[in-house]
Each structure stands twice: as structure tokens, then as C-alpha cells.
Design an enzyme around this catalytic site. Structure first.
Site, PDB file in Angstrom:
ATOM      1  CD1 TRP A   6      14.274  74.781 -26.428  1.00  0.00           C
ATOM      2  CD2 TRP A   6      15.313  74.399 -28.382  1.00  0.00           C
ATOM      3  NE1 TRP A   6      15.631  74.882 -26.222  1.00  0.00           N
ATOM      4  CE2 TRP A   6      16.284  74.649 -27.383  1.00  0.00           C
ATOM      5  CE3 TRP A   6      15.733  74.133 -29.689  1.00  0.00           C
ATOM      6  CZ2 TRP A   6      17.663  74.642 -27.666  1.00  0.00           C
ATOM      7  CZ3 TRP A   6      17.098  74.131 -29.969  1.00  0.00           C
ATOM      8  CH2 TRP A   6      18.042  74.381 -28.967  1.00  0.00           C
ATOM      9  CG  ASP A  36      11.205  69.035 -28.609  1.00  0.00           C
ATOM     10  OD1 ASP A  36      11.778  68.112 -27.985  1.00  0.00           O
ATOM     11  OD2 ASP A  36      11.774  70.100 -28.932  1.00  0.00           O
ATOM     12  CE  LYS A  85      18.597  70.021 -23.027  1.00  0.00           C
ATOM     13  NZ  LYS A  85      18.664  70.456 -24.412  1.00  0.00           N
TER      14      LYS A  85
END
Lengths: 390, 390
Positions: free
Chosen positions: B114, B191, B215
Site C-alpha cells: 500500500w 494511511d 476495515k
């Protein structure tokens, strides 16, 4: 397990808008447990087989209901209609540049607040914007008409990346009665956020159709796109940038999205599933031919009762440009609009207040607004007229 | 009207991830009829008083649970985590340019897929990217460690617009044990898509925290941002563009979003409402202090049983960098991984397959995964070990 339900609402909000109760019942059940998997449709991987099936089935039903030719492709993305304003600029300029080696000009019709915003976004992103026609110039500074064809000023077709218009303007209550004819070879882009699925459409006329989902087709959180496949062939971003085209953020890059079947990044499978439920519901009810008749009949009922009482109701939109989705009007007589809103509310009719920028009353007549709701509204309007004329 | 429900799932998918059943029950009911309004939470105008109340209450609960100081502001946008990768570049560069008149460099930690994607997006968007440390260089070409501080190579602080890192990497199963210390005066961007709300956090250390909601905190279709308010003071886009900074599409322009209380364009009120339900649920259970203990205890149970059987299980991540959210491992012995997946599935334990890029097994241990689910998994692992060692 029984899904929640509700009494049928009589709601005329302009958007996010009403959805069919049976669609929401199914979505609510699927939010907890999708296809007896034990987990909900919002909790599954967007690359799971179930999610892929949802995306594929939704695309198939989209193709079926709009009779989309093989030349075109359906996909889904994030960013809503406003994200679409930007995505159009990045992607369509890069497609044109691939074909011509040039940045290209962009032509915008301005017929209401949304096409105005879209043209402003194109300007912000450095596009060379030409206004084909600004409706306000032909209507005393206000929206309410589609300018006559003789007034349309297109750019040189060989220089034009695309012509853009908004098929239905929700604030002004203005809708194109016909798809505008553009110069031969120029790609047409349409924002159909607020009237997709309300009428039949010849998709082959368009380079791109897009919109936020939260009116006739779903809920906020996803946008739909129908693109001519040949437009996915675009200049790589570095070369495009060298021509003065802004770099598209990767999550709005059409070729990347299509290549990954709308799952390049985490698209909302719940939102796509709701679109699919809406499409299936509409197909079962006869598709767009039936819906178009119904939409027109419902709208006509409202326009008719208003037209019959010109002393009381002002309809600012020219008859040729009246929207079947958003019927806007003001009411003469001090305090009458408040009385109208209060009286309708007392009868369980809600969402009728006009947009803050124009005031008055707005009856949104999206697909999920039933004819029974419209009839109840008409009954109220008739009673209101009687009282108002006392 | 009764909401649908479900048996408690034992689901360890990596995302979109599990949400608490009671949250989904309330969301499902609200999808049909919110606060007895007669219409659902997905059908209301994003500027209605009800929607504004939802946004404000969600922000308040966000502030409360993360103890967010007055110097910072919470907002919501579209685009997901991947949209956030781009939004960070546009907005943070323009903030730095406002302060210094310069474009600035951007520093990225690369510790997994990511942060790698985020740095690639920064490159695409023309940022001058410096890699502070690439974990693969210190681990035989693979992710699995947080590089030692002595290896971090920051840009000159006076030239640095921000330092970026991904606090938890879902694919590699790598998590920062501590917030990385960055040079004095440089803004830190994190993030936290996959571990927000899993532990206590000192928000004052950050210029910006962001993530996709799907999430620990909600469903796909919305992203959360916590920004230092002073960073909202940014160079106008034309001047920023003249410095070589790409123009931000308006729907990702932080000052515009904040000025409009997250409703510049049509944000999903359903998605924000679900965030609020998750926050309220967590606050009722003791907030982040309780959640942090629980997250660690659950993760520790899994790591412990795996560590006890090194002949069978390979844990590729260095102990100091192990994620409490995503526990990744492979299993020795031909066919054992298939056996593990099949056997766990037979016990109703699902979502355990590793990411397609790394294979093996991944146990995602997000907030909604109960300790009972983890205990059931441990029981299965124990039985699997017995059989495997026969």
C-alpha cells in the site's frame, strides 16, 4: 430472518432520492447475510467470486435495459457526479490526444447549475473551454430554456475533444427533449445523474454517459459510466501531461478501471448490488419503454394541474424544456408557498421544498415515486387551489 | 418492523471486513426508515437537517474516541484509500507551497504494497519522491520488516512537504509498533485504512491521517480524514499549478470539503451513519484503550500458537513488525495449506486465504472479529497441528 419494511412513502426529494421499497428490503437483508454466506454484501472482498458475480450481473442488466451496443462498456467508480466532472476532462482529453496528438478543445452546453459546475471544473483543470450556448443568455439571465440550435456555437470539429451537456438539470428543472446533435465525428458526453433509466436512449450516439447513482439507479457512494470502448485507447499520462493535460488520479483512470472490471480499488459492492436490484426491478416492470410512459404520464399530471391555474402557479421553465424528473414552480400570494409546504406535509407528502438557490416548490418525479404518490399530490394541489382561491 | 439478523460469523477476511452485527442490524433498519421519517438514510438529502446531524455527531464521536485536539479537523470524502493517495499529494504540496512558496519534496516509507502504491501515485502526479527507506532492501527483497531508524534517509526538512507512511500493511502483515519520528517541523501523513480504531493514537503528531472506511470503521464508499487545520491554508490552485503541482479535482480539495462540512458534493450519508454506529458501539465498549488490549490479546493468541509450532508454520514478518490486524503465515508440507483452508471452512471459519500476491494464510483480526472467533480458530489450529504431526 425478516427484512425491515415501511409504509409506502410519498416523498419527492431531489436527491439522494427515493428507491423502491422492495429493493431496499432486499438490500437490508443482504447487508447482514448475502446469499446465506453468513456475512453481508458490504463485508465481502470486492474481488471475491460473489462480488465479481454482482459486478458482472449488474453490467449485464445495464446492457440489457439500455440496449447497450458491443461498442460500449459499462463500469463503476467512486467520486460521484462531481468526481465525474473531473474524470471526463482527464480521460477524454487524453483519448483525443491519442488520436490527434493534440490537447483539443472542450465544448460545454450550460443549461443549469450542474453543467455550469462541470464547465467550471474543466476550466479549473486547465481545459480550453468553449461554451456552445449558455441558456441564461436567452432567458433574461436565468435558466429555463434549451437554447435554439441556431444559437449553438461549436468549436472546429477537428479540434474538439468532446461536447458536454447535462441531460437533466435538477435545480432549474430543465431537460433536453432530444439528444443534442453534434458535429460529425465529435464525441458527445452526457451527465445523466438525474434521469438515467427514466426513458429510452440510443447509447450509440454517445462517447460517454455518466452519473452519480443516487437518483434513479441507486444510492450515493458509486458512479456509473457507459463509455465507447475506442475511447479507452488514450495517450499515456506523461505524454498527455506534456501537452498540458492534467494527470488523472489512478482511481479515476478509465482504462485502469475497465481493465480491472471496476475493482481496481475498493468499489462499494453494496452500492453496485443496489443498482443491480433497481435494474432487475425495472426489467420486471417492462424496462425503459414502460418507465418512459409512466414518467411522462406522472409528470404530465403535475404540469397539467399547475398549467390550469396560472393565476396561482408560475412555471419558469419553457414548455419545450420542461423536465420530467424535477418540476419546479413558485406560488403567487404572500405566504402561499409556506402554506403549500405545511399543508402537503400534513398529508404525509414530503421533500417538496425548492432548491435553496431558487426557492419555490420542486416536485421530483424520479422512478421510485409511484403514480399513487403523484395522485395524492394532485389531490392535495386541487384542495390547495380551492382554499387559495377562497 | 424487525431488522434482519444473523448467526455470529467467524470471518477473517482482509477487507472489506466484518462489521459488528448490531451495527448492521441498525443500519439495515435505517436503510428503510430512518428515525421514523418514512424514508431511509440512503434517500435523504445530504444537506437535510438529519444528514447534517449525522455528519456532526459522527465527527463528535470521532473526536471523542481518538481524543482529537482542537488543532485538528475530521472530514469525510469519496475516493477510498486510493483516492486518498492522490488527495494527499495535491493538498499537502499546495499547503507546503503556501507556507514556503516552493513545491517541496515528499518522503515515503515503503513497507508493503500500500505504501508502495501510494508512492507510485505521488510519482504519477509529478511529485519529487524520496524513499526514506524501502523495507525490501533490508529483508532479502521482501516486505516483512520496519527498517531500522539508522537507515532512514529523510530529505532536507526545509524542503519537505510531508513524510508519508502506511501504519499497517494488510498484504505483508506489517505494522509500525510506534509512530515514526520525523524531522522537526515536517508534517507526518499516515494511511490508517486498516488499523484506525484498533489502538490509542496521539493525533497531535500528525499533519494528516486518512483511510478508506471498509476495515475497522465502516463500509466502502467513504473515506475518513483527520487533518491539522493549519494545513487547510493552501496556495490557490492556479499558483500551485504554476509551481508544477497538479490541480486537485474539486471533490478532493480539502478546504472545499471542510468548508462545506463534508457535503460539498453528495457524500454517502449511509456510509457516514455506519461509521457513527461503529464509533458509538466502540465507545460503549470502553473506547480505544479497551480495544487496544483486546486487539493485542487476540493477535497474541494467534501468533503464540503459530510460534509454538515452527516446524509447521512459517511467519515471514519480523517479530518487531508484526501486525495486530493481519497475521500472515505459510504452512510447511505439501497440500497442508489447502488442508488448512478446507478444514477451517468445514468448521465455519472463512476468509483465511492469503492475498493472491503472497499466498499462504492470512488471519485478519479487525475490531469486529470477536475473541470467540479467534478462540474457535485456535481450537481448529490445535486440531490441525495434531493431525499434521501424525
Amino acid at each position: 430472518m425478516s427484512a425491515p419494511s415501511r409504509p409506502e412513502p410519498n416523498y419527492f426529494g431531489a436527491g439522494p432520492a427515493l428507491l423502491p421499497t422492495n429493493v431496499l428490503e432486499e438490500a437490508a437483508a443482504d447487508l447482514l447475510n448475502y446469499q446465506s454466506l453468513g456475512v453481508g454484501v458490504g463485508e465481502m472482498s470486492h474481488r471475491s467470486s460473489q462480488a465479481t458475480d454482482i459486478i458482472n450481473e449488474t453490467k449485464e442488466n445495464f446492457n440489457k435495459i439500455l440496449n447497450i451496443p458491443d461498442t460500449h462498456e459499462v463500469f463503476f467508480a467512486q467520486g460521484g457526479g462531481t468526481g465525474g466532472f473531473a474524470a471526463v476532462v482527464y480521460n477524454m482529453l487524453a483519448s483525443f490526444a491519442q488520436k490527434t496528438g493534440k490537447k483539443g478543445k472542450v465544448d460545454y452546453f450550460i443549461t443549469g447549475a450542474w453543467s455550469q459546475k462541470a464547465s467550471e471544473e474543466a476550466e479549473r483543470l486547465g481545459a480550453d473551454v468553449n461554451i456552445v450556448a449558455d441558456a441564461r443568455k436567452f432567458n433574461n439571465g436565468k435558466y429555463g430554456v434549451i437554447p435554439a440550435k441556431s444559437e449553438w456555437k461549436f468549436s472546429d470539429p477537428s479540434e474538439t475533444a468532446y461536447v458536454y451537456y447535462c441531460d437533466n438539470e435538477t435545480v432549474a428543472g430543465v431537460e433536453f427533449a432530444e439528444v443534442p446533435e453534434v458535429p460529425e465525428g465529435v464525441e458527445l458526453v452526457a451527465d445523466m445523474s438525474s434521469n438515467i433509466l427514466s426513458k429510452e436512449l440510443d447509447v450509440s450516439k454517445f462517447g460517454l454517459i455518466f452519473g452519480g447513482a443516487q437518483k434513479n439507479i441507486g444510492i450515493a457512494g458509486v458512479s456509473f459510466y457507459v463509455i465507447k470502448k475506442s475511447l479507452l485507447d488514450r495517450l499515456p499520462q506523461k505524454e498527455a501531461n506534456a501537452l498540458g493535460i492534467q494527470v488523472c488520479p489512478i482511481f479515476l483512470d478509465f482504462p485502469s478501471i475497465v481493465k480491472n472490471n471496476s475493482a481496481y480499488n475498493t468499489v462499494s459492492i453494496l452500492c453496485i448490488h443496489i443498482i443491480n436490484l433497481v435494474l432487475k426491478n425495472l426489467l420486471a416492470k417492462g424496462g425503459l419503454s414502460a418507465q418512459e410512459s409512466l414518467s411522462k404520464r406522472k409528470a404530465q399530471k403535475v404540469y397539467s394541474i399547475l398549467d390550469q391555474n396560472p393565476a396561482l402557479f408560475n412555471l419558469p421553465v419553457d414548455k419545450s424544456a420542461r423536465s420530467n424528473m424535477n418540476i419546479v414552480f413558485t406560488i403567487n400570494g404572500e405566504g402561499n408557498e409556506e402554506k403549500f409546504l405545511k399543508g402537503s406535509s400534513a398529508r404525509g407528502l414530503s421533500g417538496l421544498k425548492g432548491h435553496r438557490s431558487v426557492g419555490g416548490i420542486r416536485v421530483s418525479n424520479y422512478n421510485a415515486v409511484t403514480e399513487e404518490s403523484i395522485d395524492k399530490l394532485i389531490e392535495f394541489v386541487k384542495d390547495f387551489i380551492k382554499e387559495a382561491s377562497v
